[in-house]
Design an enzyme around this catalytic site. Structure first.
Site, short mmCIF file in Angstrom:
data_model
loop_
_atom_site.label_atom_id
_atom_site.label_comp_id
_atom_site.label_asym_id
_atom_site.label_seq_id
_atom_site.Cartn_x
_atom_site.Cartn_y
_atom_site.Cartn_z
N GLU A 26 -6.68 -39.37 -7.37
CA GLU A 26 -6.82 -39.34 -5.91
C GLU A 26 -7.58 -40.58 -5.41
O GLU A 26 -7.23 -41.15 -4.37
CB GLU A 26 -7.53 -38.06 -5.48
CG GLU A 26 -6.64 -36.82 -5.68
CD GLU A 26 -7.34 -35.52 -5.35
OE1 GLU A 26 -6.96 -34.86 -4.38
OE2 GLU A 26 -8.28 -35.16 -6.08
N GLU A 36 -5.33 -30.01 -11.27
CA GLU A 36 -6.32 -29.08 -10.71
C GLU A 36 -5.88 -27.62 -10.75
O GLU A 36 -6.72 -26.73 -10.91
CB GLU A 36 -6.64 -29.46 -9.25
CG GLU A 36 -7.53 -30.67 -9.10
CD GLU A 36 -6.75 -31.98 -9.02
OE1 GLU A 36 -7.34 -32.98 -8.61
OE2 GLU A 36 -5.55 -32.00 -9.38
#
Length: 721
Positions: free
Chosen positions: A115, A135
């Protein structure tokens, strides 16, 4: 221990190189995130800085947000500055900064690491770096803008696949998809990244903001169809989980309303899922798996595992051949011993079939298959056993046979050889009763099929040496198992804790509850299969024999139903002969057995426990609780007796050994979430109605009275370890 640091070096070319340092994977602890913000602010303020390169120390970019921070957040619900990362750091500080950024990636960029890289204006990678957003396997969703930027860089379909499956891709695939702008050798990585950053600053290369891009997104109608299809897939494959749907919500918001709106929706859902029971459970499983290596009085002595260059396996049946397969797949040569040539050839044939199935699935080349098969040598005698460093006995569960084998092993092996047994129920002191070298005796309890199932229970007696345990734990890791050290008792940890599972199911049947309803409810709750389908898989003969061991050892708390013995008498053996609680076709497809009711009625008549001769009315929750709470009760006894070092060992063992749903955290963790008080009250009620099978144990009663969780360590426990 520090939580990492961030350093910045400004070159004569005007490029500020910001380096993340937090071994081993440069995880984004709060200190690292603050450090990135601080260095960016400094770089923006300094006139000589024209552009920025972000990289990681020691050949790794970043493995993502520091998972060790989650338990504190989940306990308190306090996020601190975490909620500001996706907007303040990733958008305002990095993506919308007046000076461009380039990510220089090596090794891995996962989760928050990717990210961060996607917030930069370009990504240069070394070969084979792993890129992904895993995640969801921790019960959360990307929280630093990943649900928005990944679809804009690789397209919606691929981004959804990468997120929902927690599936990383190599840098080479990333370059093809547009996630990576260029791949260069590690030695040139910083050089190329600096040059690229300067070219963006000078306007000779485009400055691309991932969050604003739409060129890779499908048209709105098509995008909505893709998301709708993904939702249906998730509902089918993970009906008990909400976080994958929330991830899709965030993705859809971004597609419909724009990247910034999507980031806000992602942040809202991220804040919800981080403190959910699912995330707490999956984080517990994550840490429980890593904590199995910590065994007081063993792992803290500074002992180094001895080199295990060759292992003998005694017995080439289903378990022995599976164990041998696991060993040779990890390049440990095996000597396979059988009692006659026919059995030996059958054992070698099973190993061959195990490997051939890997070839068929494309997981192994023909050349590798032949080389791996060459690592097994068959024998009918013990004459070559002097050459092995470890023996694993895997014959049938017969005490006298095992005792005689261990006498032979003591006679024929070198004096330092580890002597292990794969028994699943027999007391190790009985197995080794006739040998002198009791310090070398250890249990190596694999789960079937041994080359597939990840758990290895390492069973110690009061005499097993710490060195032997260290040796076997190292072999377990080498062959890609999760080794859990347990004490010596009937059934050890997993089989003992789960013996009430099938007994409770049979009790429910004797109370008038439908077999197939029980199986369907338990499977829908999250177990891989219901207790009756599992009995068919294990086999009725094994089920009765193992059940008899528990009836003998724990006569005060068993439920003896006639259902399985009656079916065994009628030659219902389970899946092995196609007849059990289900009937099986040649493709192993199961359907309810047409003659089942005759056995059910006979068992119910002999039990005579149906209230007023009418079937007991139960809800789905009642079925789950009546089957799983007795399992929790036995887990409490195992904790009280010190059969496991810590509750988390039982959690990971239940997940890997019995298929307990990981998103429920393991048997003890789940019990704490449900509430010991509720479990105690329900067991007490059923004990009064149906007998001592349900009677809550003293440990559970004490924990409820004191308000202490089941997983809190016992002080001054009389441990079997």
């Amino acid at each position: 221990m520090g939580k990492g640091s961030v350093r910045m070096e400004i070159g004569s070319d005007g490029v500020a190189v910001i380096t993340l340092e937090n071994p081993p994977v440069n995880s984004l602890a709060f200190e690292v995130l603050f450090g990135i913000k601080e260095k960016y602010d400094e770089a923006m303020a300094r006139e000589e800085v024209k552009a920025i390169v972000v990289t990681g120390a020691r050949g790794k970019f970043s493995g993502g947000f520091d998972i060790a921070s989650f338990p504190a957040i989940q306990q308190t619900g306090e996020f601190g500055d975490l909620n500001r990362v996706s907007v303040d750091l990733m958008i305002h500080t990095i993506e919308e900064a007046k000076k461009p950024s380039v990510a220089a990636i090596e090794g891995l960029a996962l989760g928050g690491g990717l990210e961060l890289a996607m917030s930069c204006h370009a990504r240069i990678s070394a070969p084979k770096a792993q890129l992904g957003l895993p995640e969801l396997q921790l019960g959360i969703i990307p929280g630093f803008g990943g649900t928005q930027r990944l679809p804009r860089l690789v397209g919606l379909t691929k981004a959804i696949e990468m997120m929902l499956l927690s599936k990383p891709i190599p840098a080479e695939t990333g370059e093809e998809l547009g996630l990576v702008d260029a791949i260069v050798p590690p030695a040139e990585l910083l050089l190329v990244a600096r040059k690229w950053a300067l070219e963006i600053a000078e306007g000779t290369k485009p400055r691309l903001s991932s969050l604003r891009r739409t060129d890779k997104l499908e048209p709105l109608g098509e995008a909505r169809e893709i998301i709708k299809f993904a939702r249906a897939q998730v509902k089918r494959t993970a009906p008990n989980l909400t976080h994958p749907q929330l991830c899709l919500d965030a993705i859809e918001e971004g597609v419909v309303s724009g990247g910034y709106a999507g980031v806000i929706k992602e942040l809202e859902h991220f804040s919800t899922v981080v403190v959910s029971d699912t995330a707490k459970s999956l984080v517990n499983v994550f840490f429980a798996q890593r904590a199995t290596a910590r065994v007081p009085g063993v792992s803290d002595l500074g002992l180094k595992p001895r080199s295990i260059k060759r292992v003998a396996v005694v017995g080439g049946g289903l378990m022995g051949s599976g164990i041998a397969t696991a060993l040779i797949l990890s390049n440990i040569p095996v000597l396979l011993k059988e009692i006659n040539d026919q059995f030996l050839q059958q054992g070698l044939g099973r190993i061959r079939a195990n490997l051939q199935s890997r070839v068929k699935k494309g997981k192994m080349s023909q050349d590798k298959f032949e080389k791996t098969m060459d690592m097994v040598i068959g024998t009918l005698t013990y004459k070559d056993f002097k050459t092995v460093d470890m023996v694993i006995e895997a014959v049938i569960e017969n005490v006298e046979l095992k005792q005689n084998i261990f006498l032979e092993l003591e006679k024929n092996c070198n004096p330092n050889c580890v002597l292990a047994t794969n028994t699943s129920t027999i007391d190790l002191n009985l197995v080794g009763a006739k040998i002198r070298s009791k310090d070398r005796l250890v249990g190596a309890h694999f789960f079937s099929p041994a080359h597939v199932m990840p758990l290895l229970e390492i069973v110690r007696t009061e005499n097993t040496s710490a060195q032997v345990l260290v040796d076997l734990m190292a072999v377990g890791k080498t062959i890609k198992k999760v080794p859990v050290v347990v004490g010596n008792c009937t059934g050890f940890a997993v089989n003992r804790v789960f013996f009430p599972y099938t007994m409770a199911a049979c009790l429910l049947v004797d109370l008038g509850v439908d077999i197939y309803r029980i199986d369907n409810v338990i499977k829908a709750w999250g177990m891989p299969m219901g207790p009756f389908r599992l009995t068919d898989l294990v086999g009725f003969g094994v089920g009765v024999a193992v059940g008899a061991q528990f009836v003998k050892t724990f006569p005060d708390r068993v439920y003896v139903s006639q259902l399985i013995p009656l079916m065994l008498q009628a030659k219902h053996l389970g899946e092995s002969n196609g007849k059990g609680f289900y009937e099986y076709d040649e493709k192993r497809k199961a359907r309810p057995a047409p003659d089942i009711m005759q056995f059910v009625k006979q068992s119910q008549e002999e039990a005579g426990i149906m209230p007023n001769n009418k079937p007991l009315a139960v809800s789905e929750q009642d079925i789950v609780e009546m089957i799983m709470f007795p399992v929790v009760n036995e887990a409490c006894r195992v904790l009280a007796e010190g059969v496991v070092v810590k509750a988390s060992d039982l959690d990971i063992a239940s997940v890997l050994g019995m298929g307990f749903p990981p998103y429920r955290g393991g048997i003890v963790f789940w019990a704490d979430l449900v509430g010991p008080k509720h479990i105690f009250a329900r067991l007490n009620k059923w004990a009064q109605a149906y007998g001592d099978f349900f009677k809550p144990c003293a440990f559970l009663e004490e924990r409820v009275a004191s308000g202490v969780s089941l997983s809190t360590p016992i002080k001054d426990s009389k441990s079997r370890l």
